[in-house]
Design a protein around this motif. Structure first.
Motif, short mmCIF file in Angstrom:
data_model
loop_
_atom_site.label_atom_id
_atom_site.label_comp_id
_atom_site.label_asym_id
_atom_site.label_seq_id
_atom_site.Cartn_x
_atom_site.Cartn_y
_atom_site.Cartn_z
N LEU A 1 0.90 -9.34 0.43
CA LEU A 1 -0.04 -8.23 0.54
C LEU A 1 -0.90 -8.14 -0.73
O LEU A 1 -2.10 -7.88 -0.65
N GLY A 2 -0.29 -8.36 -1.88
CA GLY A 2 -1.03 -8.33 -3.13
C GLY A 2 -2.07 -9.43 -3.21
O GLY A 2 -3.19 -9.21 -3.68
N ILE A 3 -1.71 -10.61 -2.74
CA ILE A 3 -2.66 -11.74 -2.75
C ILE A 3 -3.82 -11.44 -1.80
O ILE A 3 -4.99 -11.68 -2.15
N VAL A 4 -3.52 -10.91 -0.63
CA VAL A 4 -4.58 -10.57 0.32
C VAL A 4 -5.50 -9.51 -0.28
O VAL A 4 -6.74 -9.64 -0.23
N GLN A 5 -4.93 -8.48 -0.89
CA GLN A 5 -5.74 -7.42 -1.49
C GLN A 5 -6.63 -8.00 -2.60
O GLN A 5 -7.82 -7.70 -2.67
N SER A 6 -6.07 -8.85 -3.46
CA SER A 6 -6.86 -9.45 -4.54
C SER A 6 -8.00 -10.31 -4.00
O SER A 6 -9.11 -10.28 -4.53
N ALA A 7 -7.72 -11.05 -2.94
CA ALA A 7 -8.75 -11.90 -2.34
C ALA A 7 -9.86 -11.03 -1.75
O ALA A 7 -11.05 -11.35 -1.89
#
Length: 68
Positions: A53-59
């Protein structure tokens, strides 16, 4: 830039096979599909953990977008 973050809206970021399968099975095939989707909704998908979820949000943030 976070490791694993892909800046393209036309692909999913590199979040691991279980999380990618979870998103694909739910009908999300590209990063742009996830803009505005509630974080809590994605967290319910089997295979989607806090790291993914953090990676998706950062992207998404690279495109001035965000999860809902």
């Amino acid at each position: 830039m976070m490791k694993g973050v892909d800046s393209s809206l036309d692909t999913l970021p590199k979040i691991g096979a279980p999380a990618t399968r979870a998103l694909n099975n739910a009908g999300y095939t590209v990063l742009g599909d996830l803009a505005g989707v509630p974080r809590a909704e994605l967290a319910k998908l089997h295979g989607m953990g806090p790291r993914a979820l953090g990676i998706v949000q950062s992207a998404l943030e690279q495109h001035n977008l965000s999860l809902g």
